[in-house]
Structure formats: structure tokens, C-alpha cells
Design a protein around this motif. Structure first.
Motif, PDB file in Angstrom:
ATOM      1  N   GLY A  17      44.595  42.742  34.899  1.00  0.00           N
ATOM      2  CA  GLY A  17      44.146  41.977  33.743  1.00  0.00           C
ATOM      3  C   GLY A  17      43.627  42.857  32.636  1.00  0.00           C
ATOM      4  N   PHE A 163      49.850  35.166  24.484  1.00  0.00           N
ATOM      5  CA  PHE A 163      50.108  34.769  25.870  1.00  0.00           C
ATOM      6  C   PHE A 163      49.784  35.912  26.835  1.00  0.00           C
ATOM      7  N   TRP A 166      45.995  35.868  27.133  1.00  0.00           N
ATOM      8  CA  TRP A 166      45.521  34.780  28.009  1.00  0.00           C
ATOM      9  C   TRP A 166      45.767  35.103  29.483  1.00  0.00           C
ATOM     10  N   ALA A 167      46.931  35.676  29.784  1.00  0.00           N
ATOM     11  CA  ALA A 167      47.223  36.032  31.173  1.00  0.00           C
ATOM     12  C   ALA A 167      46.273  37.114  31.672  1.00  0.00           C
ATOM     13  N   SER A 170      42.730  35.741  32.215  1.00  0.00           N
ATOM     14  CA  SER A 170      42.672  34.900  33.418  1.00  0.00           C
ATOM     15  C   SER A 170      42.592  35.748  34.684  1.00  0.00           C
ATOM     16  N   LEU A 171      43.359  36.828  34.736  1.00  0.00           N
ATOM     17  CA  LEU A 171      43.297  37.719  35.896  1.00  0.00           C
ATOM     18  C   LEU A 171      41.920  38.363  36.027  1.00  0.00           C
TER      19      LEU A 171
END
Length: 232
Positions: A17, A163, A166-167, A170-171
Motif C-alpha cells: 500500500g 484509483f 484508493w487501492a 485501503s491496503l
């Protein structure tokens, strides 16, 4: 063993992340728009936190850096600050995670390493929140301008960098949460073990005291037998 495996999975998640969040900052396509001709795309407009560019149909790009930081819109300044803060937090969180993991030989006692791992989890959760807030703030500005019928300037759509951000955030949040939950589980198991050992030691102490009291006999003592007329 299970806790060590959970920490390893959490470490891989937070590092992945953090790498994604770090790669988002210099990525070009935070927002993108295109002007289509009859056959091909005549021009593609895109921008990020540092510059705005246009690419023609031949692939030639002309970019213009933002001239002054003080003259920027407030949301761009906020996004810059949040992304830089997320990258810095991820760096310090990675160091704390390496020190606090059980598979490493540094960090001191097991209890100290658990606290450091929990601190790393909190840092990565904050890192993910900063990155997610930055991407969401930028995306909100794009969508507001896109759906505003009174906005007459060039309208953009969400770019790939949002995007990716966001990924990555989140990780970081998921991995940091696993670090924190592993500490809670270790403390619970440690308390159960201490309670069991204390109860066992107390039972053994009482049993030993009872046995000592029943086994005590005066030297040369002979059993006394009383006749039924002894008190007559």
C-alpha cells in the motif's frame, strides 16, 4: 505461529500500500479529459498535483507547471500536504513494523516488540487515511465541476492515479488494522496464561500445605485407644 503469520501478511499489505501511495504522487493522470474528432482523438488534457498538460494526436505533450504554490487552489494544496504526510508516515511505519515483528531480532523483549508493532499499525492506518482523504478530496472537486451545469471551463474525469491511491490507502488501513488486532490477541492470550498459572500455583500451594499438615506426626507418638469405660 498464527500471530507471526498475521504480522507477515500485514507487513506485505502495508508495504504494498505504501508503494502504491508513493507512486501516486508523481503520476500524471489525476484528472483527464479529451476532445474527440471524427476519427481520432485530437487532444487529451490531463493534470496532476504539479502541472497541467495537453497531448495532441501525434503524441506531443505540452505541459505547464503551476507557477506559484500560494496562488494554487486550496484543495490542491491540501492534497499535496496529505500525500506528502502519507508518504512520510509510511516510511516511519515501515521502520516500526520491521522492529516490532516477531521474526526480527531487534526491538527488545516480546512485550516491547508487540507495542512497537501496534504503533506501526496505527501509523499505517493514519497513512491510509491521509492518502484516502487526499484522493477523495480531489475526486470530489472533479465530480462537482463535471456535474455543475453552470461550470463552463474544461471538464475532467477521474484519472488512474486516484484509483491507485484508493487501492494503496485501503491496503495500508487493512494491514495496520491487522497489526493492532494481533497485539490485542497476544495480550489476551498472555492474560489467560497468567491467570491459569496463578490458579495452578495457588492450588498446588494449598495442596502442599494440606499434605504437610496431615503428614506431620510427633516423634515417638503412639496411637491412643480408648476403652468404652475410659470416662466412667
Amino acid at each position: 505461529m498464527a500471530s507471526g503469520s498475521a504480522e507477515l501478511v500485514a507487513f506485505l499489505l502495508v508495504i504494498s500500500g505504501w508503494v502504491l501511495v508513493s507512486s501516486t504522487l508523481p503520476t500524471d493522470y489525476w484528472k483527464v479529459s479529451s476532445i474527440d474528432g471524427t476519427v481520432i482523438t485530437t487532444a487529451t488534457f490531463w493534470a496532476n498535483l504539479w502541472k497541467t498538460c495537453v497531448t495532441d494526436s501525434t503524441g506531443v505533450s505540452n505541459c505547464k507547471d503551476f507557477p506559484s504554490m500560494l496562488a494554487l487552489d486550496g484543495y490542491i494544496q491540501a492534497c499535496r500536504g496529505l500525500m506528502i504526510a502519507a508518504i512520510c508516515l509510511g516510511f516511519f511505519g515501515s521502520i516500526c513494523a520491521l522492529v516490532g515483528m516477531k521474526c526480527t531480532k531487534i526491538g527488545g523483549s516480546e512485550q516491547t516488540k508487540s507495542r512497537i508493532a501496534c504503533l506501526a499499525g496505527l501509523i499505517f492506518i493514519l497513512c491510509g487515511l491521509c492518502a484516502m482523504t487526499s484522493c477523495s478530496l480531489y475526486a470530489n472537486r472533479i465530480t462537482v465541476e463535471f456535474f455543475d451545469p453552470l461550470y463552463v471551463a474544461q471538464k475532467y474525469e477521474l484519472g488512474a492515479a486516484l484509483f491507485i491511491g484508493w487501492a494503496g490507502s485501503s491496503l495500508c488501513i487493512i494491514g495496520g488494522s491487522i497489526f493492532c488486532f494481533s497485539l490485542v490477541k497476544d495480550n489476551k492470550n498472555r492474560r489467560v496464561g497468567y491467570a491459569y498459572n496463578t490458579a495452578a500455583s495457588a492450588i498446588s500451594t494449598r495442596t502442599k500445605a494440606y499434605n504437610d499438615s496431615t503428614d506431620f506426626k510427633a516423634p515417638n507418638a503412639s496411637p491412643k485407644h480408648f476403652d468404652k469405660n475410659a470416662y466412667v
